[in-house]
Design a protein around this motif. Sequence first.
Motif, PDB file in Angstrom:
ATOM      1  N   GLY A 235      -0.382  -3.935  -8.209  1.00  0.00           N
ATOM      2  CA  GLY A 235      -0.346  -5.048  -7.279  1.00  0.00           C
ATOM      3  C   GLY A 235       0.829  -5.000  -6.324  1.00  0.00           C
ATOM      4  N   ASN A 236       1.450  -6.159  -6.096  1.00  0.00           N
ATOM      5  CA  ASN A 236       2.514  -6.235  -5.094  1.00  0.00           C
ATOM      6  C   ASN A 236       3.866  -5.735  -5.613  1.00  0.00           C
ATOM      7  OD1 ASN A 236       3.329  -8.297  -6.774  1.00  0.00           O
ATOM      8  ND2 ASN A 236       2.896  -9.942  -5.303  1.00  0.00           N
ATOM      9  N   ARG A 237       3.897  -5.190  -6.843  1.00  0.00           N
ATOM     10  CA  ARG A 237       5.143  -4.575  -7.306  1.00  0.00           C
ATOM     11  C   ARG A 237       5.391  -3.228  -6.619  1.00  0.00           C
ATOM     12  NH1 ARG A 237       5.663  -4.760 -13.747  1.00  0.00           N
ATOM     13  NH2 ARG A 237       3.448  -4.154 -13.686  1.00  0.00           N
ATOM     14  N   VAL A 238       4.335  -2.656  -6.028  1.00  0.00           N
ATOM     15  CA  VAL A 238       4.462  -1.410  -5.257  1.00  0.00           C
ATOM     16  C   VAL A 238       4.225  -1.737  -3.793  1.00  0.00           C
ATOM     17  CG1 VAL A 238       3.543   0.890  -4.833  1.00  0.00           C
ATOM     18  CG2 VAL A 238       3.762   0.048  -7.176  1.00  0.00           C
ATOM     19  N   ARG A 239       5.161  -1.370  -2.961  1.00  0.00           N
ATOM     20  CA  ARG A 239       5.081  -1.646  -1.525  1.00  0.00           C
ATOM     21  C   ARG A 239       5.077  -0.325  -0.761  1.00  0.00           C
ATOM     22  NH1 ARG A 239       9.990  -3.709   2.209  1.00  0.00           N
ATOM     23  NH2 ARG A 239       8.845  -4.024   4.165  1.00  0.00           N
ATOM     24  N   PHE A 240       4.084  -0.138   0.109  1.00  0.00           N
ATOM     25  CA  PHE A 240       3.976   1.071   0.924  1.00  0.00           C
ATOM     26  C   PHE A 240       4.695   0.850   2.258  1.00  0.00           C
ATOM     27  CE2 PHE A 240       0.517   1.582  -2.037  1.00  0.00           C
ATOM     28  CZ  PHE A 240       0.552   2.951  -2.327  1.00  0.00           C
ATOM     29  N   LEU A 241       5.629   1.736   2.556  1.00  0.00           N
ATOM     30  CA  LEU A 241       6.408   1.626   3.788  1.00  0.00           C
ATOM     31  C   LEU A 241       5.813   2.436   4.927  1.00  0.00           C
ATOM     32  CD1 LEU A 241       9.997   2.051   2.269  1.00  0.00           C
ATOM     33  CD2 LEU A 241       8.708  -0.073   2.644  1.00  0.00           C
ATOM     34  N   GLY A 242       4.889   3.373   4.613  1.00  0.00           N
ATOM     35  CA  GLY A 242       4.332   4.242   5.637  1.00  0.00           C
ATOM     36  C   GLY A 242       5.286   5.374   5.984  1.00  0.00           C
ATOM     37  N   LEU A 243       4.933   6.102   7.046  1.00  0.00           N
ATOM     38  CA  LEU A 243       5.759   7.214   7.514  1.00  0.00           C
ATOM     39  C   LEU A 243       6.943   6.658   8.298  1.00  0.00           C
ATOM     40  CD1 LEU A 243       5.992  10.307   7.699  1.00  0.00           C
ATOM     41  CD2 LEU A 243       4.703  10.176   9.845  1.00  0.00           C
ATOM     42  N   ASP A 245      10.655   6.915  10.406  1.00  0.00           N
ATOM     43  CA  ASP A 245      11.542   7.791  11.167  1.00  0.00           C
ATOM     44  C   ASP A 245      12.880   7.873  10.450  1.00  0.00           C
ATOM     45  OD1 ASP A 245      12.968   5.453  11.785  1.00  0.00           O
ATOM     46  OD2 ASP A 245      12.136   5.301  13.800  1.00  0.00           O
ATOM     47  N   ARG A 246      13.782   8.682  10.961  1.00  0.00           N
ATOM     48  CA  ARG A 246      15.038   8.921  10.269  1.00  0.00           C
ATOM     49  C   ARG A 246      15.837   7.640  10.068  1.00  0.00           C
ATOM     50  NH1 ARG A 246      16.314  11.400   6.493  1.00  0.00           N
ATOM     51  NH2 ARG A 246      14.906  12.977   7.355  1.00  0.00           N
ATOM     52  N   THR A 247      15.883   6.785  11.074  1.00  0.00           N
ATOM     53  CA  THR A 247      16.656   5.549  10.957  1.00  0.00           C
ATOM     54  C   THR A 247      16.084   4.642   9.878  1.00  0.00           C
ATOM     55  OG1 THR A 247      17.284   5.657  13.294  1.00  0.00           O
ATOM     56  CG2 THR A 247      17.455   3.514  12.204  1.00  0.00           C
ATOM     57  N   ALA A 248      14.759   4.512   9.863  1.00  0.00           N
ATOM     58  CA  ALA A 248      14.124   3.632   8.879  1.00  0.00           C
ATOM     59  C   ALA A 248      14.240   4.197   7.467  1.00  0.00           C
ATOM     60  CB  ALA A 248      12.658   3.416   9.245  1.00  0.00           C
ATOM     61  N   LEU A 249      14.150   5.524   7.336  1.00  0.00           N
ATOM     62  CA  LEU A 249      14.279   6.120   6.007  1.00  0.00           C
ATOM     63  C   LEU A 249      15.706   5.963   5.487  1.00  0.00           C
ATOM     64  CD1 LEU A 249      12.974   7.648   3.697  1.00  0.00           C
ATOM     65  CD2 LEU A 249      13.467   9.791   4.894  1.00  0.00           C
ATOM     66  N   THR A 250      16.684   6.123   6.367  1.00  0.00           N
ATOM     67  CA  THR A 250      18.075   5.904   5.971  1.00  0.00           C
ATOM     68  C   THR A 250      18.279   4.478   5.474  1.00  0.00           C
ATOM     69  OG1 THR A 250      18.873   7.576   7.530  1.00  0.00           O
ATOM     70  CG2 THR A 250      20.463   5.933   6.784  1.00  0.00           C
ATOM     71  N   ALA A 251      17.643   3.522   6.138  1.00  0.00           N
ATOM     72  CA  ALA A 251      17.745   2.126   5.716  1.00  0.00           C
ATOM     73  C   ALA A 251      17.066   1.909   4.362  1.00  0.00           C
ATOM     74  CB  ALA A 251      17.114   1.219   6.774  1.00  0.00           C
ATOM     75  N   ALA A 252      15.964   2.615   4.116  1.00  0.00           N
ATOM     76  CA  ALA A 252      15.275   2.495   2.828  1.00  0.00           C
ATOM     77  C   ALA A 252      16.141   3.006   1.686  1.00  0.00           C
ATOM     78  CB  ALA A 252      13.947   3.246   2.877  1.00  0.00           C
ATOM     79  N   TYR A 253      16.818   4.149   1.919  1.00  0.00           N
ATOM     80  CA  TYR A 253      17.756   4.638   0.905  1.00  0.00           C
ATOM     81  C   TYR A 253      18.867   3.618   0.664  1.00  0.00           C
ATOM     82  CZ  TYR A 253      15.843   9.448   1.244  1.00  0.00           C
ATOM     83  OH  TYR A 253      15.047  10.554   1.203  1.00  0.00           O
TER      84      TYR A 253
END
Length: 359
Positions: A235-243, A245-253
């Motif tokens: 369910g909503n315990r897993v969230r898909f961020l999609g592909l 870019d570098r800035t967004a991936l850095t923020a995810a880390y």
Amino acid sequence: MTPIAFYAPLKPPNASTPSGDREMARNLIAAIGAGGAEVRLVSDLRLHDKTGDPARQAALRRRAADEVARLIPALGQDRPALWVTYHNYYKAPDLIGPAVCAALDLPYVQLESTRAKKRLTGPWAEFAQAAEAACDAAAVIFYLTANDLITLDRHRPAGQRLVHLPPFLPADGLPAASGCDGPMLSAGMMRAGDKLSSYRIIAETLAHLPGDWRLEIAGDGPARAEVAALMARFGNRVRFLGLLDRTALTAAYARAGLFFWPGVNEAFGMVYLEAQAAGLPVVAQDRPGVRDVLLPGDYPTPEAGPEALARTLSRLLDDPALRRARGAEARAMIAATHLRPAATDRFWSAVAPLLEPAA
């Protein structure tokens, strides 16, 4: 500036399709160039035979011979100090560099090459022989993982140097550190084969994971529907961020609490370097290649199954201080050995003797 010839027979750094090989080639060019060199891509001819097709191999040999004939006079007029080939192996042998270097008496080195004597028979036999011959011609071969070193060392000719070049991030410093208080993060392309196998292991592990956990997944691809189906039960315990870019991936880390990726058949995995640079502890399986870029620790074997991964995750999820301590250690390791300045220093230290005039 010192001119350096660069060639990547598998995929050139100017290829239009993103891939790990393309990014690694670009990173290597930047690292070499940071040492005061002008790195020139001397050919973008792909010499890749994915399926073992003798007719394709013969056609590629003819194209390579034409490229050799073009490059010898061209580089003779504008002579590089060194030739560097990235990723020579049996499906994409360097059919150009050794011939050009022999004709022009240029030093020849390779980066991330592999040997596969078992391929000397079968559909790739001629390409495998060419890859072996190219390895033999190299004065220095830089290897990235201990797994690659095994056969390189076993079959190296007299006088050849094998130099460890740890995989590295294309940066001179570290990003902002995570507080290790957010959700778990996984990141990987969604495609059939090894990547989908890692996603299957993630889903199997989550099914054994107690507590109130959350997981964000960065990535997309043709197997998106299969990955979504694997995660649907959570369910909503897993969230898909999609592909991202570098800035967004850095923020995810930066907002994650830990990084979780099993690493099925990864050569080493740039995502592990990125996660650890952000100060995240990593949960992965103890696999060749992967273990070369992880902070030393107790990682479950693939044979231990998803239950062992779930126990490792639980220990970290239940102990914020342990997460932060492991993440800080990993971040220090990346700073010391896995950033571009370290790669530049290792490369130039190894090739400098090749550039000295003969006595």
